[in-house]
Design an enzyme around this catalytic site. Structure first.
Site, short mmCIF file in Angstrom:
data_model
loop_
_atom_site.label_atom_id
_atom_site.label_comp_id
_atom_site.label_asym_id
_atom_site.label_seq_id
_atom_site.Cartn_x
_atom_site.Cartn_y
_atom_site.Cartn_z
N GLU A 70 -9.05 -37.69 -6.73
CA GLU A 70 -7.98 -36.85 -6.27
C GLU A 70 -8.03 -36.00 -5.14
O GLU A 70 -9.14 -35.38 -5.27
CB GLU A 70 -7.58 -36.02 -7.57
CG GLU A 70 -6.59 -35.01 -7.63
CD GLU A 70 -5.17 -35.65 -7.18
OE1 GLU A 70 -4.85 -36.75 -7.84
OE2 GLU A 70 -4.59 -35.02 -6.41
N THR A 127 -0.21 -39.51 -5.34
CA THR A 127 -1.11 -40.11 -6.21
C THR A 127 -0.70 -41.80 -6.61
O THR A 127 -1.33 -42.73 -6.62
CB THR A 127 -1.56 -39.54 -7.70
OG1 THR A 127 -1.88 -38.24 -7.32
CG2 THR A 127 -2.31 -40.18 -8.38
MN MN Z 1 -3.45 -37.30 -6.45
#
Ligand code: MN
Length: 648
Positions: free
Chosen positions: A260, A304
């Site tokens: 992330e 994402t």
């Molecule tokens: Mn992300």
């Protein structure tokens, strides 16, 4: 005459009272239902307030449709609308009990879903459920027992207008406050939970209907001829794999680690003389690792979800919104389906957040993922374990390994980390490095959450080694998108100790890509590439031919790999030319390109990039893969997957 006026006034007045009573009851019922039946994760006063007021506007507005009618008809319309809205609410309650999700039009028409629910409706009904209709029963009794007398006439235009204005005003206020708390709520789509939490179930239903209709209209317009042009394009862009690497990971488990918000500048970065990501630094230089130092994210609004979409399909995300949300039921020829069909892989995703987030629980079925372990598969021991975007990485990896060891091998899995997520908040006692000193809060904290993620990955590697999985796996780590946006470029000048020029800013879009496997001949590779290229690269490592698939990237290890990296906005980078906001730069000097011959090449590349993006969009918007099945491939049937009752 006086009597007539008086009666008329009384008549509309009593209907208005009846209408207001119905609207308030529906409002309160909906509020209580949303509060008690759904897990909306409401935080803070503003969100509580929004949850409280969001059904009021819709209740006033929809029941207000009755103002269009005369006499008895307006009562009939009022009661019919009220009943339909109550049924919609209750249907969502039942659906939620089964799927932990809200009804969407596309899923409603998927026969399997429908069959699943309708077959088990009796088991979903609870004794107290009659409460969902209590207000209606009360209203019908008032009418039936003539407590409320049915009056003739129509509601005066003035009053009707005043109420409709009030209802619309409330809805606008609701939307404005929601946008301020959660920018781009509607354009990015996010999560059905969010829409219901902020706008209420009725507005969610309208939103879903509009989005689904838009998406299906584009699908209806497409036909099987449209795919021919696409096939010609991807075939002519196909490049042969590198024989040195083709099949080198055949039969290995494939473990993707989705990092992330991890940017490549963190690799080897020193903060106050201390490495921020010591484990990733070592891993990048490991003799068993291929480390790509010019690997760019290519995501847009979907961030994402776009990264995942690019990786699984070698298709670009959409310019607006997220294909994960708008095109979740498309036909795909995605990585999980390919590896399971060609090499017998078992496939799974692990994610410490709710399954509805980014519509993952639906699109993963279209990708052909066998298993999806969402937050319901994990124990959250304490508040400290829970970050804003789900379970913290360390407990997440620790618990994921228990499932991993049970998966039939070879497996193809993706683990999605969340701790290093904007705004990079972390409990002080979990930090092992100080903040940066730029004075920009989220930038300063970013280094602490990145360090935590680095430690979590090291812990996971150790666990892989302890369980013996490490020895027969290929592990692929990739950053999903930038962590620090261009809005923080001032702070980034302090971080980097250099001016953030357009070229530097473009290079900040680099994310780490490390492919690690015991016995892999490691090296740092400077080839330019992007997330679109990872799927063909990995499939070739596994010994899978990609010639017949519609993929827009090329193998990063191939001799003729295309080094022009397209960004979603039509800009691009390449070893010799950067196109940024439509201006061309020389990446070596950072200066604008003036040479007319080179400019001509730059413009040709720009056209090429735009064309490629357009083709990819056509595939998604037109759902064109339904018209083309590669030889030996069986189209995925999403209805065969059910993550709700999955068992290992
Ligand atoms: Mn992300």
């Amino acid at each position: 005459m006086r009597n007539l006026v008086k009666n008329h006034w009384k008549g509309t007045n009593s209907f208005l009272s009846f209408y207001l009573l119905a609207a308030i009851l529906l409002w309160l019922k909906t509020y209580m239902t949303q509060q008690t039946q759904f897990q909306l994760n409401v935080q803070g006063l503003l969100q509580q307030f929004l949850l409280f007021i969001n059904p009021l506007g819709s209740a006033l507005l929809f029941l207000g449709l009755s103002f269009l009618f005369n006499g008895r008809k307006k009562y009939v319309w009022l009661m019919v609308t009220d009943t339909l809205m109550s049924i919609l609410l209750y249907a969502n309650v039942l659906y939620y009990r089964f799927f932990n999700d809200y009804i969407t039009l596309p899923t409603l028409f998927q026969t399997q879903n429908f069959g699943d629910v309708s077959g088990s409706v009796p088991s979903l009904i609870r004794p107290f459920d009659f409460l969902f209709f209590l207000d209606l029963i009360f209203l019908f009794l008032l009418l039936g027992m003539k407590v409320v007398k049915v009056e003739g006439g129509k509601v005066s235009r003035k009053r009707a207008l005043a109420i409709v204005t009030l209802a619309l005003g409330l809805t606008c206020l609701n939307l404005g406050l929601a946008e301020s708390d959660r920018p781009q709520l509607l354009t990015r789509g996010f999560d059905r939970n969010y829409i219901v939490k902020y706008l209420g179930l009725y507005n969610y239903t309208i939103y879903d209907a509009v989005e689904s209709t838009k998406a299906s209209a584009q699908k209806v317009m497409a036909d099987s001829d449209d795919v021919i042009e696409i096939i010609n394009y991807t075939k002519s862009n196909y490049v042969e794999p590198n024989p040195e690497y083709f099949g080198i990971a055949e039969g290995k488990n494939v473990i993707f680690i989705h990092l992330e918000s991890m940017q490549n500048f963190l690799i080897d970065y020193q903060l106050d003389g201390e490495e921020v990501t010591p484990f990733l630094n070592r891993l990048a230089k490991d003799k068993n690792s291929l480390y790509f130092d010019h690997f760019y994210h290519q995501t847009a609004q979907g961030k994402t979800a776009d990264a995942e979409f690019l990786l699984e399909n070698s298709l670009f995300g959409l310019p607006q919104g997220a294909a994960f949300i708008t095109n979740g039921t498309n036909t795909y020829e995605a990585a999980p389906a390919i590896v399971s069909q060609t090499k017998g892989y078992t496939t799974a995703v692990f994610h410490g957040n709710s399954g509805t987030f980014w519509n993952r629980n639906e699109i993963y079925k279209s990708f052909g993922y066998d298993y999806f372990f969402d937050i319901n598969s994990y124990n959250v021991a304490s508040d400290e374990d829970l970050a804003e975007y789900g379970l913290m990485d360390k407990p997440f990896f620790e618990q994921s390994i228990d499932y991993l060891v049970q998966l039939p091998q070879p497996f193809y899995v993706k683990l999605i980390t969340v701790s290093n997520h904007y705004p990079y908040k972390i409990d002080e006692d979990l930090t092992t490095i100080g903040k940066h000193h730029t004075g920009d809060k989220s930038v300063d904290q970013y280094f602490q959450t990145a360090r935590y993620a680095d430690e979590a990955i090291e812990q996971f590697f150790n666990e892989l080694k302890e369980t013996g999985l490490y020895e027969n796996s290929i592990i692929i780590l990739y950053g999903d998108h930038y962590g620090i946006s261009e809005n923080h470029n001032d702070a980034m000048e302090t971080v980097l100790g250099t001016e953030v020029t357009p070229v530097v800013s473009a290079d900040l879009q680099r994310v780490p890509l490390i492919i690690h496997m015991p016995g892999l001949k490691g090296q740092t590779i400077h080839t330019y590439g992007g997330q679109i290229d990872l799927l063909p690269t990995v499939l070739h490592l596994l010994g899978i031919d990609t010639k017949d698939y519609i993929q827009f990237g090329t193998d990063l290890l191939a001799e003729h790999h295309d080094q022009v990296v397209a960004f979603r906005n039509g800009d691009y980078v390449s070893p010799t030319i950067y196109c940024i906001d439509g201006t061309y730069y020389d990446p070596l000097t950072g200066e604008e390109i003036k040479d007319p011959d080179l400019l001509k090449v730059a413009e040709q590349l720009k056209t090429k990039v735009e064309n490629k993006l357009k083709m990819s969009d056509e595939v998604i918007n037109g759902d064109l893969l339904r018209f083309y099945t590669p030889p030996g491939f069986t189209p995925v049937d999403p209805s065969k997957y059910n993550y709700k009752d999955q068992e290992l």
